[in-house]
Design a protein around this motif. Structure first.
Motif, short mmCIF file in Angstrom:
data_model
loop_
_atom_site.label_atom_id
_atom_site.label_comp_id
_atom_site.label_asym_id
_atom_site.label_seq_id
_atom_site.Cartn_x
_atom_site.Cartn_y
_atom_site.Cartn_z
N LEU A 1 0.85 -1.19 0.00
CA LEU A 1 0.00 0.00 0.00
C LEU A 1 0.89 1.24 0.00
CD1 LEU A 1 -2.94 1.08 0.29
CD2 LEU A 1 -2.58 1.04 2.77
N LYS A 2 0.64 2.16 -0.93
CA LYS A 2 1.49 3.34 -1.06
C LYS A 2 0.68 4.62 -0.80
CE LYS A 2 2.93 1.77 -5.07
NZ LYS A 2 3.57 1.69 -6.39
N PHE A 3 1.37 5.59 -0.19
CA PHE A 3 0.74 6.87 0.13
C PHE A 3 1.56 8.00 -0.47
CE2 PHE A 3 -0.18 3.88 3.50
CZ PHE A 3 -1.52 4.07 3.79
N TYR A 4 0.90 9.16 -0.59
CA TYR A 4 1.66 10.36 -0.92
C TYR A 4 1.33 11.44 0.10
CZ TYR A 4 -2.66 11.91 -3.29
OH TYR A 4 -3.96 12.27 -3.59
N PRO A 5 2.35 12.21 0.48
CA PRO A 5 2.16 13.22 1.53
C PRO A 5 1.49 14.48 0.99
CG PRO A 5 4.43 13.24 0.79
CD PRO A 5 3.75 12.14 0.03
N GLY A 6 0.83 15.20 1.89
CA GLY A 6 0.18 16.45 1.54
C GLY A 6 -0.08 17.28 2.78
N MET A 7 -0.90 18.31 2.60
CA MET A 7 -1.28 19.18 3.72
C MET A 7 -2.74 19.53 3.60
SD MET A 7 1.85 21.86 4.38
CE MET A 7 3.46 21.28 4.93
N ASP A 8 -3.41 19.67 4.77
CA ASP A 8 -4.80 20.09 4.75
C ASP A 8 -4.87 21.61 4.78
OD1 ASP A 8 -4.26 20.91 7.34
OD2 ASP A 8 -5.30 19.20 8.27
N ASP A 9 -6.10 22.14 4.83
CA ASP A 9 -6.28 23.59 4.77
C ASP A 9 -5.63 24.31 5.94
OD1 ASP A 9 -7.68 23.23 2.47
OD2 ASP A 9 -9.66 23.24 3.44
N SER A 10 -5.40 23.61 7.04
CA SER A 10 -4.79 24.22 8.22
C SER A 10 -3.27 24.07 8.22
CB SER A 10 -5.36 23.57 9.49
OG SER A 10 -6.76 23.72 9.55
N GLY A 11 -2.72 23.47 7.21
CA GLY A 11 -1.28 23.30 7.13
C GLY A 11 -0.76 22.08 7.84
N ASN A 12 -1.66 21.20 8.27
CA ASN A 12 -1.23 19.98 8.94
C ASN A 12 -0.88 18.91 7.91
OD1 ASN A 12 -1.83 21.00 11.60
ND2 ASN A 12 -4.01 20.69 11.12
N PRO A 13 0.17 18.13 8.18
CA PRO A 13 0.56 17.08 7.23
C PRO A 13 -0.48 15.98 7.14
CG PRO A 13 1.83 16.89 9.25
CD PRO A 13 1.07 18.18 9.36
N THR A 14 -0.69 15.47 5.92
CA THR A 14 -1.65 14.39 5.69
C THR A 14 -1.02 13.31 4.82
OG1 THR A 14 -2.52 15.45 3.69
CG2 THR A 14 -3.59 16.01 5.78
N LEU A 15 -1.64 12.15 4.83
CA LEU A 15 -1.26 11.06 3.95
C LEU A 15 -2.50 10.59 3.21
CD1 LEU A 15 1.14 8.84 6.12
CD2 LEU A 15 1.76 10.26 4.17
N ILE B 1 -3.92 7.79 0.07
CA ILE B 1 -3.57 6.58 -0.66
C ILE B 1 -3.27 6.92 -2.12
CG2 ILE B 1 -4.40 4.34 -1.46
CD1 ILE B 1 -6.09 4.16 1.03
N SER B 2 -2.13 6.46 -2.61
CA SER B 2 -1.81 6.65 -4.03
C SER B 2 -2.03 5.35 -4.81
CB SER B 2 -0.36 7.11 -4.20
OG SER B 2 0.54 6.15 -3.68
N ASP B 3 -1.70 4.20 -4.22
CA ASP B 3 -1.91 2.92 -4.88
C ASP B 3 -2.25 1.86 -3.83
OD1 ASP B 3 -1.29 3.35 -7.74
OD2 ASP B 3 0.70 3.87 -6.98
N LEU B 4 -3.20 1.00 -4.19
CA LEU B 4 -3.50 -0.13 -3.33
C LEU B 4 -2.48 -1.23 -3.55
CD1 LEU B 4 -7.38 -0.45 -3.77
CD2 LEU B 4 -6.16 0.45 -1.78
N GLY B 5 -2.06 -1.88 -2.49
CA GLY B 5 -1.13 -2.98 -2.60
C GLY B 5 -1.86 -4.29 -2.88
N ASN B 6 -1.16 -5.20 -3.53
CA ASN B 6 -1.73 -6.51 -3.81
C ASN B 6 -0.67 -7.56 -3.48
OD1 ASN B 6 -2.89 -8.83 -4.78
ND2 ASN B 6 -3.32 -8.05 -6.82
#
Length: 401
Positions: free
Chosen positions: A40-54, A56-61
């Motif tokens: 399972l793969k994720f990509y990082p980001g930020m929400d409207d408040s500037g908090n870090p988020t993760l 899902i970019s791809d489901l693992g198999n």
């Protein structure tokens, strides 16, 4: 099994030194599974408040495995008249299972698909080779080699959810997704409407029944329900060539050698997407092709739609025959005589000049019928302006000490 080693064939061995019958059957795996596809793969980001988020970019198999190809080969190899003529023919039957394909999943999972082992495809056909030395004298020799491949490709199974997969994911093909994968059809199949010319002034009433007018593109009403819709979309072409061939000739005259190699295909189609924007009118595009100088007008009723009759949909109008014959390479060389080389301590030296892609015979209107071949087999035959094969010239020297 070399028949010429058998007692009952030995009286022919002077004429036919070799006549082998061979066969093989086996399974080979393709381990080209993209890295980390089982995780399972994720990509990082930020929400409207500037908090870090993760996210899902791809489901693992974790059940991913190699693709498997089972192949049967049966062939013959023979040489005649002391090797002056050679012949080889082989029948092959390949079936690939557990194909790596993206399978649709519910959108609530945050992604649209998952990589999995589904689907199978078959390839059957013949490989034929004919070689020989028609002429061989002290100062002149002519070597020939001809190859021919006849292949039939068929999709046997897809993702188990549908018998048709359109690249764009739409219900019907758009300009980006003119190629599809269909069970029972070869890879690289094109879907679209069947272009039947242009509505003429004598067909005003009939055109009106289809919401069209003289000058508009005309399509075949396949199901004859009095309207043109997605039920009238059908197969309009395929990128798989029925024949692939090449022939190589080498001439040696004294110390000169000339090699000429021709290559080509026959029986395939090309979807020329470059023509769509050059020959149609829309809100963001205007015809630029010189073909449109002869577009339909009341005074010039041709079979090229009028500017106001924009044909901005997939149709057989854009499908062309992809047959071609190309002079792939021609090389002229000169082997410097040994008596000259001995004076400078060389054992051999050859000067040559070579030209690639020098000449192509084709009716395809695009830049290059070969450049249309896609990197992926399901996208082959769609010409989106891939850089064409360029002519190249080379002068070289091979030297040994």
């Amino acid at each position: 099994w070399n028949l010429m080693e058998e007692k009952f064939m030995k009286r022919l061995k002077d004429m036919v030194p070799e006549f082998k019958i061979r066969g093989s059957y086996g399974t080979v795996g393709n381990a080209a599974v993209p890295a980390y596809s089982s995780h399972l793969k994720f990509y990082p980001g930020m929400d409207d408040s500037g908090n870090p988020t993760l996210a899902i970019s791809d489901l693992g198999n974790e059940n991913l495995k190699w693709e498997r190809t089972r192949e049967l080969n049966i062939g013959i190899d023979s040489r005649w008249w002391g090797g002056r003529l050679s012949f080889s023919a082989e029948y092959y039957n390949k079936k690939t299972k557990d194909l790596l394909m993206w399978q649709k999943v519910p959108s609530v999972l945050g992604v649209s698909s998952i990589l999995t082992n589904v689907g199978s495809v078959s390839n059957k056909g013949f490989d034929i080779m004919l070689g020989g030395i028609p002429v061989s004298t002290k100062h002149f020799k002519w070597d020939i080699n001809y190859t021919l491949n006849i292949n039939k490709n068929k999709i046997l199974e897809l993702d188990g959810l549908s018998n048709t997969l359109i690249t764009t994911g739409a219900d019907y093909p758009g300009l980006v997704g003119s190629y599809v994968q269909m069970v029972g059809q070869p890879m690289g199949t094109f879907l679209g409407y069947t272009f039947a010319g242009v509505w003429q002034k004598s067909e005003v009433s009939t055109a009106a029944l289809y919401g069209a007018k003289p000058g508009d593109a005309k399509y075949v009403d396949i199901n004859r329900d009095g309207k043109i819709d997605k039920d009238d979309i059908g197969i309009i072409g395929n990128a798989q060539p029925k024949l692939s061939f090449g022939f190589n000739n080498t001439f040696t005259i004294f110390d000169f050698d000339l090699n000429i190699f021709w290559q080509g295909v026959a029986g395939n189609d090309i979807y020329n997407q470059n023509r769509v924007r050059r020959e149609t009118y829309s809100s963001d595009a205007f015809p630029t092709s010189t073909v449109m100088k002869d577009h339909w007008t009341p005074e010039n009723p041709t079979n090229i739609p009028a500017f106001s009759g924009a044909e901005y949909v997939n149709s057989s109008r854009w499908v062309e025959k992809g047959d071609y014959l190309r002079l792939k390479n021609i090389t002229l060389g000169y082997r410097i005589p040994h008596k000259i080389l001995s004076k400078i301590g060389c054992s051999s030296a050859r000067i040559y000049v070579s030209a690639n892609n020098l000449w192509t015979i084709t009716n395809y209107s695009g830049f290059d019928p070969e450049a249309s071949m896609g990197a992926d087999s399901d996208a082959a035959g769609v010409d989106r302006g891939v850089y064409p094969s360029s002519k190249s010239f080379l002068v070289g020297l091979d030297i040994s000490f």
